[in-house]
Design a protein around this motif. Sequence first.
Motif, PDB file in Angstrom:
ATOM      1  N   LYS A 138       0.820  -1.217   0.000  1.00  0.00           N
ATOM      2  CA  LYS A 138       0.000   0.000   0.000  1.00  0.00           C
ATOM      3  C   LYS A 138       0.849   1.260   0.000  1.00  0.00           C
ATOM      4  CE  LYS A 138      -4.123  -1.975   2.127  1.00  0.00           C
ATOM      5  NZ  LYS A 138      -5.061  -1.933   3.263  1.00  0.00           N
ATOM      6  N   VAL A 139       2.107   1.160   0.460  1.00  0.00           N
ATOM      7  CA  VAL A 139       3.015   2.307   0.406  1.00  0.00           C
ATOM      8  C   VAL A 139       4.108   2.095  -0.641  1.00  0.00           C
ATOM      9  CG1 VAL A 139       2.571   3.206   2.702  1.00  0.00           C
ATOM     10  CG2 VAL A 139       4.275   1.398   2.417  1.00  0.00           C
ATOM     11  N   LYS A 140       3.821   1.155  -1.568  1.00  0.00           N
ATOM     12  CA  LYS A 140       4.637   0.954  -2.772  1.00  0.00           C
ATOM     13  C   LYS A 140       6.080   0.573  -2.473  1.00  0.00           C
ATOM     14  CE  LYS A 140       1.814   4.346  -5.299  1.00  0.00           C
ATOM     15  NZ  LYS A 140       0.973   4.774  -4.181  1.00  0.00           N
ATOM     16  N   GLN A 141       6.291  -0.190  -1.403  1.00  0.00           N
ATOM     17  CA  GLN A 141       7.644  -0.623  -1.059  1.00  0.00           C
ATOM     18  C   GLN A 141       7.934  -2.000  -1.661  1.00  0.00           C
ATOM     19  OE1 GLN A 141      10.311   1.069   0.520  1.00  0.00           O
ATOM     20  NE2 GLN A 141       8.893   2.574  -0.331  1.00  0.00           N
ATOM     21  N   PHE A 142       8.053  -2.020  -2.987  1.00  0.00           N
ATOM     22  CA  PHE A 142       8.168  -3.292  -3.702  1.00  0.00           C
ATOM     23  C   PHE A 142       9.537  -3.944  -3.537  1.00  0.00           C
ATOM     24  CE2 PHE A 142       4.711  -0.995  -5.855  1.00  0.00           C
ATOM     25  CZ  PHE A 142       3.707  -1.908  -5.630  1.00  0.00           C
ATOM     26  N   LYS A 143      10.588  -3.146  -3.331  1.00  0.00           N
ATOM     27  CA  LYS A 143      11.906  -3.745  -3.079  1.00  0.00           C
ATOM     28  C   LYS A 143      11.865  -4.553  -1.785  1.00  0.00           C
ATOM     29  CE  LYS A 143      16.400  -4.400  -3.171  1.00  0.00           C
ATOM     30  NZ  LYS A 143      16.590  -5.045  -1.867  1.00  0.00           N
ATOM     31  N   LEU A 144      11.278  -3.981  -0.757  1.00  0.00           N
ATOM     32  CA  LEU A 144      11.138  -4.705   0.507  1.00  0.00           C
ATOM     33  C   LEU A 144      10.274  -5.946   0.326  1.00  0.00           C
ATOM     34  CD1 LEU A 144      10.569  -1.770   3.030  1.00  0.00           C
ATOM     35  CD2 LEU A 144      12.701  -2.945   2.508  1.00  0.00           C
ATOM     36  N   ILE A 145       9.240  -5.826  -0.491  1.00  0.00           N
ATOM     37  CA  ILE A 145       8.346  -6.960  -0.733  1.00  0.00           C
ATOM     38  C   ILE A 145       9.092  -8.112  -1.374  1.00  0.00           C
ATOM     39  CG2 ILE A 145       6.454  -7.716  -2.234  1.00  0.00           C
ATOM     40  CD1 ILE A 145       5.040  -5.080  -1.552  1.00  0.00           C
ATOM     41  N   TRP A 146       9.915  -7.822  -2.373  1.00  0.00           N
ATOM     42  CA  TRP A 146      10.636  -8.915  -3.041  1.00  0.00           C
ATOM     43  C   TRP A 146      11.683  -9.532  -2.116  1.00  0.00           C
ATOM     44  CZ3 TRP A 146       8.506 -11.401  -6.680  1.00  0.00           C
ATOM     45  CH2 TRP A 146       7.662 -10.759  -7.593  1.00  0.00           C
ATOM     46  N   ASP A 147      12.235  -8.736  -1.182  1.00  0.00           N
ATOM     47  CA  ASP A 147      13.127  -9.315  -0.172  1.00  0.00           C
ATOM     48  C   ASP A 147      12.350 -10.287   0.728  1.00  0.00           C
ATOM     49  OD1 ASP A 147      15.259  -7.905  -1.155  1.00  0.00           O
ATOM     50  OD2 ASP A 147      15.168  -6.307   0.348  1.00  0.00           O
ATOM     51  N   LEU A 148      11.126  -9.917   1.064  1.00  0.00           N
ATOM     52  CA  LEU A 148      10.292 -10.823   1.862  1.00  0.00           C
ATOM     53  C   LEU A 148       9.960 -12.091   1.095  1.00  0.00           C
ATOM     54  CD1 LEU A 148       7.789  -8.284   3.483  1.00  0.00           C
ATOM     55  CD2 LEU A 148       9.542  -9.598   4.684  1.00  0.00           C
ATOM     56  N   VAL A 149       9.718 -11.954  -0.200  1.00  0.00           N
ATOM     57  CA  VAL A 149       9.439 -13.132  -1.034  1.00  0.00           C
ATOM     58  C   VAL A 149      10.631 -14.090  -1.000  1.00  0.00           C
ATOM     59  CG1 VAL A 149       9.089 -13.908  -3.411  1.00  0.00           C
ATOM     60  CG2 VAL A 149       7.761 -11.992  -2.522  1.00  0.00           C
ATOM     61  N   SER A 150      11.838 -13.545  -1.060  1.00  0.00           N
ATOM     62  CA  SER A 150      13.030 -14.400  -0.978  1.00  0.00           C
ATOM     63  C   SER A 150      13.104 -15.106   0.366  1.00  0.00           C
ATOM     64  CB  SER A 150      14.291 -13.553  -1.208  1.00  0.00           C
ATOM     65  OG  SER A 150      14.300 -13.007  -2.513  1.00  0.00           O
ATOM     66  N   GLU A 151      12.752 -14.390   1.431  1.00  0.00           N
ATOM     67  CA  GLU A 151      12.699 -15.022   2.762  1.00  0.00           C
ATOM     68  C   GLU A 151      11.697 -16.172   2.761  1.00  0.00           C
ATOM     69  OE1 GLU A 151      11.990 -12.757   6.279  1.00  0.00           O
ATOM     70  OE2 GLU A 151      13.336 -11.139   5.677  1.00  0.00           O
ATOM     71  N   MET A 152      10.529 -15.913   2.206  1.00  0.00           N
ATOM     72  CA  MET A 152       9.481 -16.936   2.181  1.00  0.00           C
ATOM     73  C   MET A 152       9.922 -18.156   1.388  1.00  0.00           C
ATOM     74  SD  MET A 152       6.088 -14.564   1.622  1.00  0.00           S
ATOM     75  CE  MET A 152       4.885 -15.894   1.818  1.00  0.00           C
ATOM     76  N   LYS A 153      10.655 -17.927   0.312  1.00  0.00           N
ATOM     77  CA  LYS A 153      11.139 -19.064  -0.480  1.00  0.00           C
ATOM     78  C   LYS A 153      12.095 -19.914   0.338  1.00  0.00           C
ATOM     79  CE  LYS A 153      13.424 -20.379  -4.778  1.00  0.00           C
ATOM     80  NZ  LYS A 153      14.164 -19.924  -5.981  1.00  0.00           N
ATOM     81  N   ARG A 154      13.018 -19.248   1.060  1.00  0.00           N
ATOM     82  CA  ARG A 154      13.968 -19.992   1.889  1.00  0.00           C
ATOM     83  C   ARG A 154      13.252 -20.793   2.975  1.00  0.00           C
ATOM     84  NH1 ARG A 154      16.822 -15.093   1.503  1.00  0.00           N
ATOM     85  NH2 ARG A 154      16.240 -14.498   3.638  1.00  0.00           N
TER      86      ARG A 154
END
Length: 537
Positions: A160-176
């Motif tokens: 909602k605050v357009k922090q997509f770089k942080l979002i993709w870092d979280l996606v990498s965490e979720m993958k691990r």
Amino acid sequence: MGRFRFLKSLEIMPQKSNLSFSSNSLKSTTIFIAKGQTLILNSTPRSKISPWSVANHLNSYRSVHVTSDETQVSIDTEKKDPPNAQIERICKIVLTNTANVESSLDVASIEVSPTLVLEVLKRLSNAGVLALSFFRWAEKQKGFKYSTESYNALIESLGKVKQFKLIWDLVSEMKRKRLLTNDTFALISRRYARARRVNEAIDAFEKMDKFGLKQELPDFNRLIDTLCKSRHVERAQEVFDKMKKRRFDPDIKSYTILLEGWGQQKNLLSMNEVYREMKDDGFEPDVVSYGIMINAHCSAKRYDEAVELFREMEATNCKPSPHIFCTLINGLGSEKRLSEALQFFGQSKKRGFEPEAPTYNAVVGAYCWSMRINDAYRMMDEMRKCGIGPNTRTYDIVLHHLIKAGRTEEAYSVFKRMSRKPGTEPTVSTYEIVVRMFCYNAQVDMAMRIWDEMKARGVLPVMHMYSTLINSLCHEDKLDDACKYFQEMLDIGIRPPGQLFSNLKQALRDEGMEETAVVLAQKIDKLRKTPLVDRGQ
């Protein structure tokens, strides 16, 4: 007095976000509030679904929950919910200690559980940075457990605050951690689409393969649904045409989504083209398809054609749902065709449908459009007898029409009554209605009193409310109060609309308070330049 004649013509201005951050680290403990962020802490989450929305019936077609303007991936919760008081206490700690979230939580003696974490993240869904700070604190506590649901809630908030770089870092965490699901990518696509970054929304869908997830037809349907709900129906149609037969064989859900998309755009021509293509591909319209088309015709004020579709539906032995009756009651009622609206209400009762709040709300609204308020109150009594309300939405409908008719004392009485009843506590939307009422009637002291009551209940105002109140205070030459609320707006990270500051600045200059205007301008500039996450402090 009289200096600002803009008050009656205030517009709801979209909130813009222009975010920047100086760290790649998600572990930072120093968090600043994002620019443009709106914080809403409601004791009860409130849906934005309009009573005649087709959303509820599309749920049977999708693994997503739909609101009136966007698709929301479902986030499951455990059966046992933590007490609301505990959740509200944590949220208030976070919201009142924005610079020291973790240390403030450390001394609060909080027992963490997966459900508690998820519910707090949901409450902080409009405060992405604070949600991240809370999450990083929670993961260090005993009782914390990583889950797909909590990650998805955090991604929704940051999106909602357009922090997509942080979002993709979280996606990498979720993958691990092996927590990634297709739902996560649907959320990301949705947030990109809502930010008008359509290409990135489609790219997020395409990236699923890279993260080891297989794209299935439901994912394709969710993508075009996301694009439609974000008012990018043309792109949704392009994606559909490009992928049809080559990568996915569409089902009736696919066509239903496009029907709704074009219907919401009131583009009946394109909707009818999709309808013909659907039939050519061997799919006969069902209750959901008819519901969407009836809703589209009502939205376009083509009520006679909507009624004709209802008759066609019955002729094909397709039984109408309560939602379709609700749609027609709403549409006809808003056109002051009350007798016809009530006929459809009578038909719905004769068919043996269980009483539902949306249908009764539609009838309440129909009576209100014809200014038969006593009949609206009678329907509210009937709702009580049936055990289905009235709910907050019911009261909001009545308040809107009372205020529109200039019956402000009665509206305030209704507001006080709903405030006292359990289960009908005012939401931020209700408070916005009432604050605006007092502001427009030059009763700004009452508006501030309602504002204080709202804050005491843990409901935080949105940007539009600040604009209304501050402009009214300027109009009444209460500049000290105007500056106080403007400062509060800055403190919680909401970047004010340009017109609002221009109005306040001119008022200050007119009263010889140029230094105050300069100080506020400097604070706005500082807010604009403040990094979202500051590493090294």
